[in-house]
Design an enzyme around this catalytic site. Structure first.
Site, short mmCIF file in Angstrom:
data_model
loop_
_atom_site.label_atom_id
_atom_site.label_comp_id
_atom_site.label_asym_id
_atom_site.label_seq_id
_atom_site.Cartn_x
_atom_site.Cartn_y
_atom_site.Cartn_z
N GLN A 180 21.88 -26.53 -6.09
CA GLN A 180 22.73 -26.29 -4.97
C GLN A 180 24.27 -26.58 -5.20
O GLN A 180 25.02 -25.98 -4.44
CB GLN A 180 22.32 -27.17 -3.80
CG GLN A 180 20.84 -26.78 -3.39
CD GLN A 180 20.66 -25.75 -2.58
OE1 GLN A 180 21.61 -24.95 -2.29
NE2 GLN A 180 19.61 -25.11 -2.63
N CYS A 326 11.06 -23.44 -0.90
CA CYS A 326 9.97 -23.64 -1.63
C CYS A 326 8.64 -24.28 -1.14
O CYS A 326 7.49 -24.31 -1.65
CB CYS A 326 10.31 -24.18 -2.82
SG CYS A 326 11.49 -23.53 -3.79
#
Length: 394
Positions: A180, A326
């Site tokens: 990220q 996810c």
């Protein structure tokens, strides 16, 4: 309704047109296998070298320290599994945190079944690791510290430099999942004492299916895929040439635009957070208010079920998420939100919105109007909210 406002850039980003343009010739024109010695193969090999150099420059690394993978999850698996195998004569202890991506947590569970001892560090209410607790967790058997650079759900940025210094002082390898953070915040691996770093192309307007693991020169780590001499014999298999080309362009693009882009994102982020907190009752911001990714907004609404909120936002043309992409199929509350101390009922009412350089103030104003309307409607249907109001009116 067709999505008109995309606020899920932590899940994936739109591939930039210049990235697509750079990739296209390597599908139909320069399609040679980079391991071949003829001209068509040489062009592919040169393209891989350029992509590796572009990424290394963003990190302040050497190009030979960049190893391409199929994505961030593979890079995380490689860092942990290969380190455990290579250093098991020294020890079997790995330190990580309770708020890591499941690519780290599930790999740690796998290694525990094979003899590894794992310490999962707590975090404070903002999601920040306690450095004293980290120091106390170190033992003579500790071979690796793996702490994510910035959390994928709540956006909190960890004190990476300090963690790297602690690892270096104790002669312990330090890995960070920077999926990220890469391209969103400045990263220099030498200044931050990072030995290994994972990243993924599709988080920075690059293609899906390509990532890398930075491995500092001198780190003894085993090969992850066997069968060929690619990636300096550490990851066999014909390279994803178009993906590597695209990732290199995306990395350079992200670095070149970082200062201006993140300044805009921070202004919009803080504007949006301020409006949410001021205009909607019984809501809290998740993650550190300041030490957070420029584009991350994560809030929890009491008396609201997050999945219903997401569905109703989608009907209004707004794409957001409740946390990690996810784990979107799971009914369990986010492990990250539970780790920062949220009770289940509040964690279930969470919303993650991640903006991009294409997001406008008008987009956020429209989104807030829809959130306010939806929250009001959902709370009117909530027995918990009804009981809460009745008690506070009594």
């Amino acid at each position: 309704m067709k999505t008109s406002i995309y606020l899920d850039n932590a899940a994936t980003t739109k591939t930039a047109q210049e990235v697509v343009d750079a990739m296209l010739p390597y599908f139909t024109e320069n399609y040679g296998n980079p391991s071949s010695i003829y001209d068509l193969g040489t062009k592919s090999k040169e393209a891989i070298t350029k992509g590796r150099e572009q990424i290394a420059e963003v990190l302040g690394a050497k190009s030979e320290e960049i190893y391409f993978t199929a994505g961030g999850s593979e890079a995380d698996n490689w860092a942990l599994k290969a380190t455990f195998e290579a250093y098991k004569n020294k020890g079997n202890h790995i330190i990580t945190t309770k708020i890591e991506h499941h690519a780290i947590l599930h790999t740690c569970e796998y290694l525990e079944k094979r003899g590894a001892k794992i310490t999962y560090l707590d975090v404070d209410e903002n999601g920040v690791v306690d450095l004293d607790q980290l120091q106390k967790a170190i033992t003579p058997e500790t071979i690796l510290i793996s702490v994510m650079f910035a959390n994928n759900e709540i956006g909190t940025i960890q004190p990476i430099k300090e963690i790297g210094m602690i690892a270096k002082e104790h002669n312990i390898l330090f890995h960070t999942d920077a999926v990220q953070a890469f391209g969103q915040v400045p990263i220099n691996v030498d200044e931050l004492n990072i030995d290994m770093l994972s990243s993924s192309g599709h988080k920075i307007n690059g293609p899906k299916g390509i990532g890398f693991l930075y491995i500092r020169k001198g780190v003894k780590i085993r090969s992850f895929v066997h069968g060929g001499a690619q990636e300096r014999k550490r990851r066999a298999g014909t390279e994803n040439v178009p993906g590597i080309v695209g990732y290199g362009v995306a990395a350079k693009r992200a670095a070149d635009s970082m200062e201006e882009r993140t300044k805009k994102e921070i202004e919009l982020r803080d504007y949006f957070i301020g409006r949410i907190l001021n205009e909607i009752p019984y809501v809290r911001l998740n993650g550190d208010p300041k030490r957070r990714l420029p584009n991350n907004i994560n809030v929890s609404f009491q008396f609201v079920e997050g999945e219903s909120l997401l569905i109703m936002l989608d009907m209004k043309g707004i794409a957001a998420s409740s946390g990690s992409a996810c784990t979107s199929g799971s009914l369990d509350p986010s492990h990250v939100l539970l780790a920062i101390g949220l009770p289940h009922e509040i964690a279930h009412g969470s919303l993650r919105m991640t903006i991009s350089d294409e997001t406008t103030k008008e987009d956020l104003d429209y989104t807030l109007d829809q959130i306010k309307e939806i929250i009001s409607r959902l709370r009117q249907m909530s027995p918990l909210y009804e009981d809460f109001v009745r008690k506070h009116q009594a």
